[in-house]
Design a protein around this motif. Sequence first.
Motif, short mmCIF file in Angstrom:
data_model
loop_
_atom_site.label_atom_id
_atom_site.label_comp_id
_atom_site.label_asym_id
_atom_site.label_seq_id
_atom_site.Cartn_x
_atom_site.Cartn_y
_atom_site.Cartn_z
N GLU A 158 22.94 -104.50 132.09
CA GLU A 158 23.35 -104.03 130.76
C GLU A 158 24.84 -104.25 130.49
O GLU A 158 25.65 -104.28 131.41
N ILE A 159 25.17 -104.33 129.21
CA ILE A 159 26.55 -104.26 128.73
C ILE A 159 26.60 -103.14 127.71
O ILE A 159 25.90 -103.18 126.71
N LEU A 160 27.40 -102.12 127.99
CA LEU A 160 27.56 -101.02 127.05
C LEU A 160 28.99 -101.05 126.51
O LEU A 160 29.94 -101.13 127.29
N ILE A 161 29.12 -100.98 125.18
CA ILE A 161 30.46 -100.98 124.58
C ILE A 161 30.65 -99.73 123.73
O ILE A 161 29.69 -99.21 123.16
N SER A 162 31.87 -99.26 123.68
CA SER A 162 32.15 -98.07 122.88
C SER A 162 32.20 -98.44 121.40
O SER A 162 32.31 -99.61 121.03
N GLU A 163 32.13 -97.41 120.56
CA GLU A 163 32.25 -97.58 119.11
C GLU A 163 33.57 -98.31 118.76
O GLU A 163 33.59 -99.19 117.90
N SER A 164 34.66 -97.97 119.48
CA SER A 164 35.97 -98.58 119.18
C SER A 164 35.96 -100.08 119.49
O SER A 164 36.60 -100.87 118.78
N THR A 165 35.23 -100.49 120.54
CA THR A 165 35.13 -101.93 120.82
C THR A 165 34.29 -102.60 119.73
O THR A 165 34.66 -103.66 119.21
N LEU A 166 33.18 -101.95 119.38
CA LEU A 166 32.32 -102.52 118.32
C LEU A 166 33.12 -102.75 117.04
O LEU A 166 33.01 -103.80 116.40
N GLN A 167 33.95 -101.77 116.67
CA GLN A 167 34.76 -101.87 115.44
C GLN A 167 35.79 -102.99 115.53
O GLN A 167 36.27 -103.47 114.50
N SER A 168 36.16 -103.37 116.75
CA SER A 168 37.19 -104.42 116.94
C SER A 168 36.61 -105.82 116.94
O SER A 168 37.36 -106.81 116.92
N LEU A 169 35.28 -105.93 116.98
CA LEU A 169 34.64 -107.25 117.09
C LEU A 169 34.53 -107.94 115.74
O LEU A 169 34.38 -107.29 114.71
N LYS A 170 34.55 -109.27 115.79
CA LYS A 170 34.17 -110.04 114.61
C LYS A 170 32.67 -109.86 114.41
O LYS A 170 31.95 -109.50 115.34
N PRO A 171 32.17 -110.11 113.18
CA PRO A 171 30.73 -109.89 112.95
C PRO A 171 29.86 -110.91 113.71
O PRO A 171 30.36 -111.95 114.12
N GLY A 172 28.59 -110.58 113.90
CA GLY A 172 27.65 -111.58 114.37
C GLY A 172 26.99 -111.31 115.71
O GLY A 172 26.12 -112.06 116.11
N TYR A 173 27.40 -110.25 116.41
CA TYR A 173 26.75 -109.96 117.69
C TYR A 173 25.43 -109.25 117.44
O TYR A 173 25.28 -108.51 116.47
N ARG A 174 24.48 -109.44 118.35
CA ARG A 174 23.24 -108.69 118.25
C ARG A 174 23.41 -107.41 119.07
O ARG A 174 23.67 -107.46 120.26
#
Lengths: 200, 200
Positions: A158-174
Motif C-alpha cells: 500500500e501507499i497511504l498519503i495524508s490529506e495535506s499531500t493529496l492537496q499538494s498534488l497535481k490532478p490526475g492520480y487515481r
Amino acid sequence: DILERPEGLELGGDLRRVTIMMSDIRSFTTLSEQLEPAQVVTLINRYLAAMTDIIMAYNGTIDEFIGDAILAVFGAPQRRDDDADRAVQCALDMQAAMEEINRLNREDGLPEISTGIALNTGDVIAGNIGSERRSKYGFVGHPMNVTSRIEDVTAGGEILISESTLQSLKPGYRIGDSQELKVKGIDELLRVHHILEAAP
Amino acid sequence: DILERPEGLELGGDLRRVTIMMSDIRSFTTLSEQLEPAQVVTLINRYLAAMTDIIMAYNGTIDEFIGDAILAVFGAPQRRDDDADRAVQCALDMQAAMEEINRLNREDGLPEISTGIALNTGDVIAGNIGSERRSKYGFVGHPMNVTSRIEDVTAGGEILISESTLQSLKPGYRIGDSQELKVKGIDELLRVHHILEAAP
C-alpha cells in the motif's frame, strides 16, 4: 554531494515545506528470525539498494535507514514545485519494483517481502543536527511524527498519503479508499488516502 | 574510526548480544513549535553534543540521531563483558548532564528540557545495511522494537531498563519500581525497571 558540502546552503535551521516518506518491510523482524544473519543482510540490502536508486532518481533526500525502514524527504535541501508529485511517483515505482526483488528472493530461496509506504506533507525544521563530532542534515517537527503514525497503519503493497499531500498534488492520480486516524498530540482525526495509480 | 573502515571487522551480518539505548527529549516537537527554527537547532544540538560526548566516553556506538531521538548500542562492533553496565552508567551520566544543559538553556532564554532513556539487552543482527551508494553499520531484530516500546513509556528524567538488561548487570545498582508492558508481537508482558543509582 550537496549534503556533504553544506557551505553552499542555509543549513542552520529553517522552516521548510516538505513531503516526508516513510517505508517499512511488513513483519520484517519476525521474518528475519527464521533466517541466518547473512541472509537477513542480503535480503535487506537487496531491497534498500533498489529503493535507494529509485528515491535518488526522484531527487528524494534519504535521511535514514533505521533497520529495514527508510526515512526520506522531498523538498529539502532543495525545494521544487513538484515535491509531492515526485514523492508519490517515487512511491509507486518503489511498489512496482517489489516484483523483481521478490523474483530474485525466490531464486535465492529467500522469503518474499512487501513494503508499506506513507507520505505526509508539512512544515518541518531542517538543519544540521548533532555535534561537531557527529552531525547530519536532519528534520524535526510534528509532520515527521504524523508520517510515522500513518506508516504504522500502512499494509504491505500500500501507499497511504495524508490529506495535506493529496492537496499538494497535481490532478490526475487515481485515489482509493480513505480512512481517519487518531494521532497522539493532535486533536482532530487525520484523513489518509490510498494512492492507486499515477496520472495516465 | 572503526565504523569508517569496516575491513578489519566482520560486518556482513552476525548475531550479537547488545544493550540498546534509545533516548528522546520529552514533548520536544510541541516545544519546538513555540521557538524559532534557529533556536530549535541550537537547543537540539547543545543536547546532542553533550549526549554524544557521554555515549562515546562509555564506548557506545551511536547508530542514529532521529530528530531529537538517539539510538545507540553497547556491544557492537566490539563486545565487552560490561556492555550492559556501561550502558546504565552512561544513562545515569546523561541524566546528570541535563542540569548543566538546562542552566545554559535558561541563560539563553530557551526552555528547559528533559530526556527519557530506555535500555534493553538482546540478540540483534548487526551488519552493513544499505547499498553501495549509501550504507551504514546498523541493527535489525525484535530487541530494537522492544527498546522503542520501552522508550514510549519512559518519562522525563527517567531511565527504564528491561528485565534482560537487569539480568546482565553486575550487582549493586539501586533499582526502583517496576512495571509490565504489552509489546506488539510478543505474547508475554515485558517487565521493566527504573534505575535510580549506580553501585556506590
